[in-house]
Design an enzyme around this catalytic site. Sequence first.
Site, PDB file in Angstrom:
ATOM      1  N   GLY A 351     -83.175  45.479 -98.189  1.00 41.69           N
ATOM      2  CA  GLY A 351     -82.497  45.931 -99.398  1.00 41.69           C
ATOM      3  C   GLY A 351     -81.156  46.595 -99.176  1.00 41.69           C
ATOM      4  N   VAL A 352     -80.597  46.493 -97.985  1.00 38.85           N
ATOM      5  CA  VAL A 352     -79.287  47.113 -97.773  1.00 38.85           C
ATOM      6  C   VAL A 352     -78.158  46.103 -98.002  1.00 38.85           C
ATOM      7  CG1 VAL A 352     -80.053  48.908 -96.210  1.00 38.85           C
ATOM      8  CG2 VAL A 352     -79.379  46.685 -95.295  1.00 38.85           C
ATOM      9  N   LYS A 354     -78.020  42.709 -96.735  1.00 39.16           N
ATOM     10  CA  LYS A 354     -77.725  41.719 -95.683  1.00 39.16           C
ATOM     11  C   LYS A 354     -77.608  40.321 -96.276  1.00 39.16           C
ATOM     12  CE  LYS A 354     -81.420  42.810 -93.325  1.00 39.16           C
ATOM     13  NZ  LYS A 354     -81.965  43.865 -94.202  1.00 39.16           N
ATOM     14  N   THR A 355     -78.615  39.984 -97.077  1.00 42.37           N
ATOM     15  CA  THR A 355     -78.596  38.645 -97.676  1.00 42.37           C
ATOM     16  C   THR A 355     -77.412  38.498 -98.614  1.00 42.37           C
ATOM     17  OG1 THR A 355     -80.986  38.769 -97.641  1.00 42.37           O
ATOM     18  CG2 THR A 355     -80.010  36.956 -98.865  1.00 42.37           C
ATOM     19  N   SER A 671     -89.021  58.369 -79.032  1.00 42.03           N
ATOM     20  CA  SER A 671     -88.068  59.274 -79.669  1.00 42.03           C
ATOM     21  C   SER A 671     -88.713  60.521 -80.251  1.00 42.03           C
ATOM     22  CB  SER A 671     -87.265  58.538 -80.741  1.00 42.03           C
ATOM     23  OG  SER A 671     -88.044  58.368 -81.893  1.00 42.03           O
ATOM     24  N   LYS A 714     -81.978  58.029 -89.217  1.00 37.55           N
ATOM     25  CA  LYS A 714     -82.816  59.231 -89.145  1.00 37.55           C
ATOM     26  C   LYS A 714     -82.162  60.406 -89.870  1.00 37.55           C
ATOM     27  CE  LYS A 714     -85.172  58.019 -84.850  1.00 37.55           C
ATOM     28  NZ  LYS A 714     -85.140  58.144 -83.404  1.00 37.55           N
TER      29      LYS A 714
HETATM   30  P1  ADP Z   1     -81.488  42.544 -97.523  1.00 43.74           P
HETATM   31  O1  ADP Z   1     -81.122  41.144 -97.309  1.00 43.74           O
HETATM   32  O2  ADP Z   1     -80.769  43.472 -96.600  1.00 43.74           O
HETATM   33  O3  ADP Z   1     -82.932  42.825 -97.541  1.00 43.74           O
HETATM   34  P2  ADP Z   1     -80.421  42.130-100.151  1.00 43.74           P
HETATM   35  O4  ADP Z   1     -79.168  41.464 -99.752  1.00 43.74           O
HETATM   36  O5  ADP Z   1     -81.511  41.288-100.671  1.00 43.74           O
HETATM   37  O6  ADP Z   1     -80.968  42.979 -98.950  1.00 43.74           O
HETATM   38  O7  ADP Z   1     -80.074  43.258-101.169  1.00 43.74           O
HETATM   39  C1  ADP Z   1     -80.909  43.702-102.203  1.00 43.74           C
HETATM   40  C2  ADP Z   1     -80.124  43.925-103.457  1.00 43.74           C
HETATM   41  O8  ADP Z   1     -79.274  45.047-103.310  1.00 43.74           O
HETATM   42  C3  ADP Z   1     -79.219  42.778-103.788  1.00 43.74           C
HETATM   43  O9  ADP Z   1     -79.312  42.530-105.155  1.00 43.74           O
HETATM   44  C4  ADP Z   1     -77.843  43.274-103.415  1.00 43.74           C
HETATM   45  O10 ADP Z   1     -76.856  42.693-104.225  1.00 43.74           O
HETATM   46  C5  ADP Z   1     -77.945  44.734-103.636  1.00 43.74           C
HETATM   47  N1  ADP Z   1     -77.050  45.494-102.764  1.00 43.74           N
HETATM   48  C6  ADP Z   1     -77.347  45.923-101.526  1.00 43.74           C
HETATM   49  N2  ADP Z   1     -76.291  46.577-100.984  1.00 43.74           N
HETATM   50  C7  ADP Z   1     -75.317  46.554-101.907  1.00 43.74           C
HETATM   51  C8  ADP Z   1     -73.971  47.076-101.939  1.00 43.74           C
HETATM   52  N3  ADP Z   1     -73.452  47.740-100.911  1.00 43.74           N
HETATM   53  N4  ADP Z   1     -73.257  46.856-103.028  1.00 43.74           N
HETATM   54  C9  ADP Z   1     -73.780  46.175-104.061  1.00 43.74           C
HETATM   55  N5  ADP Z   1     -75.025  45.668-104.105  1.00 43.74           N
HETATM   56  C10 ADP Z   1     -75.798  45.857-103.047  1.00 43.74           C
END
Ligand code: ADP
Length: 770
Positions: A351-352, A354-355, A671, A714
């Site tokens: 959810g950060v 990446k995708t 750690s 952390k």
């Molecule tokens: P991951 O692939 O890291 O698990 P996702 O790419 O699926 O995460 O991201 C989850 C949701 O959060 C998506 O809808 C994405 O657009 C949104 N999101 C995450 N980081 C950001 C950011 N920095 N700015 C805008 N939207 C973000």
Amino acid sequence: MELPLLPLRGVLVYPSMVVPLEIGRKKSLNALEQAMLGDHSLVFIAQKDTRQDDPGEDDLYRVGVVAEVKQVLKMPTGGSKVVVEGRARCRVLEVSDHGEILHAEVEEVPETSVMSDEIEALMHTLVDLFEVYVKNSRKMPGEAVVSLNIDDPGRLCDTIVANLELRTREKQEVLEAFDVTDRMNRVSDILSRQIELLEIEKRISGRVRRQMEHTQKEYYLREQLKAIHRELGESDDGEGEIDELRQRLEAMENLDQSIHEKIDREIRRLSRMSPTSAEAVVVRTYLEWLLDLPWTRMSEVQGSLAEAEAILEADHFGLEPVKERILEYLAVQSLSTELKSPILCLVGPPGVGKTSLARSIARATGRQFVRVSLGGVRDEAEIRGHRRTYVGAMPGRIIQGIRQAGTKNPLFLLDEVDKMAADFRGDPAAALLEVLDPEQNQHFSDHYIELPFDLSDVMFITTANLLHLIPRPLLDRMETIAIPGYTEEEKLRIAERYLWPRQQRRHGLGEGQVRLGRPALRRVIAEYTREAGVRQLERELGAICRKAAREIVEAKRTRIRVTNQNLKRYLGKPQVYHPAAEEQGEIGVVTGLAVTDSGGDIMAVEVSTMPGKGRLTLTGKLGDVMQESARAGFSYIRSHRDHLRIAEGFDETTDLHIHVPEGAIPKDGPSAGIAMATAMVSALSGRIVRADLAMTGEITLRGRVLPVGGIKEKILAAHRAGIREVIVPEKNRQDLDDLPQNVRRQVRINLVQHLDDVLGRAFETERAIE
Ligand code: ADP
């Protein structure tokens, strides 16, 4: 005796045999007429040469048969059909030609046969041989044997020979054999030869038939099948399909010769098969794959960095270092096509973004986007496909992704490379290495496809949650970019700017219809989610939208305000348990810091003492490394007891129990070393550990503190949990650069080199129990 003569062509009449004949020649008809005027007798003599139309004496054999005409039927064409019965063999003494008719002076030869054992035996042999002959001959009806119920040996011979297909010469020889024994021997020879011929014939025709069967049987069956299909109204006989496949093949531009040939071959194979056979299904599926793959199709890649930057900016909040790295990467790529840059690997909790970053890169570079998850892949065949000999074989995920992309230069996201596992079915990581290696991936071979596919134009990006779980050789190929997770402040901004508007749109809500106040949003972040990314946050916001949409429809409200006060109406009670910082310091309890799949987290380390013999018990699903780390700390404490203000002889009177709660979640890694050591010292010395402090660091036997991973995650987790001060190894100093400013301001960070430094800060000195 002079009789009218009828020359025979091809047929012979034997004594006592009734034979139908057709008579057409003028002289013969005259002879017949004359016979009919008399006692119906005439003589039949075979011609030596059947082509001779008007035979003279020299053209006729010297032995004939005297016969009686039984029936005459005049034909409208002028000829006659007659039925004659042979009466006796005769020697021809003289033939006279009277112009319009032939006569012959003949002398009948009576049958002389005396029954003897030899003759009887010969008769049996003949009947047996004839039976074999009839059985083997397809031309003979079985009843022919029945007609052999003859007890005269001479007649037996004549009947047999009359039934055989022989040259006239052979038949004539039998006719000329006046001596019965001689005749029988001849016939027996003839029969044996005939049987032999039949066998040879059979062998040859068998061979021919086998060949024919092979090619023709299929053909006939297929024709039948077509007929059945037509009957059933299923008109498609496969030809339309073959044509379509051919057209698709021809429509593929610039196709490599060898690939073209292979596809063509397969189409031809399919055309020879019955369209509904199992094999045809396999070939058809295979052809579909070959024809669907974008062997030469490319999308136009655009290389403008400014545009790429704009797109990355527009799609994502923050992440400045990540965006920078991506742009540098794209710059290098657009500069040189030769120099193959390493594969990007985005590492961070779920959810950060990446995708969605990868998706933006695809958009920014004009590539198609495909994503394949490698989580749980444990079989090499999932990467490289199954051979077609397997039932239900399929290409591997790479080729599947390429087909889905429809171009040979997509952006290919390989998700969760850290979640692959190797087992007896081969190492998927090794197969993946080949996919990613620019030296090898030009000729990537999928077991199913069998033809090399060029992956060198594909832009691969991988993602992982945890760096240290990525297989080492894979890691060496990749350039990692860490995305550690967001602070609450950052999440707030992301939610306001991206997630909330997007969820509203998705749920069909107009702008301003539902308002979400900032305090309420903060509360959603703090109390309804526990994550480093924003995935759960986005789901919660979606839930608010759904509830609100329903209210608008059902209660006919036009505007809704979601506030801190009414938030519960939309999301229910807070679901998330937050291990917040302890309210009060305690003895034997230290707050440690950990990195999990979902980002950083705080974790309590508890130690209690009990009477015993200096044993150490560990619970809470601790991995080997973590247990060893606890023992290292314990050894250090034993050898520095004095200096740590711990009562003498404790290791003979006291047992220690270390527990790390949330016992169902496995924990490992070194750690927590200093946290466990500190908790042990606290428990043994009775000193209280400060509640607003958290720590991370590996410990050596000599008490030195070694650096650990995931510092940023952390510290963000500590900040989320309300911790004011953290202890981290001095050697992790450079990791602090990535921390957001507001976190640095709110969390005090102590860098330490030795356990003594840790203990010096850990205890509440004023409340220490002496
Ligand atoms: P991951 O692939 O890291 O698990 P996702 O790419 O699926 O995460 O991201 C989850 C949701 O959060 C998506 O809808 C994405 O657009 C949104 N999101 C995450 N980081 C950001 C950011 N920095 N700015 C805008 N939207 C973000």
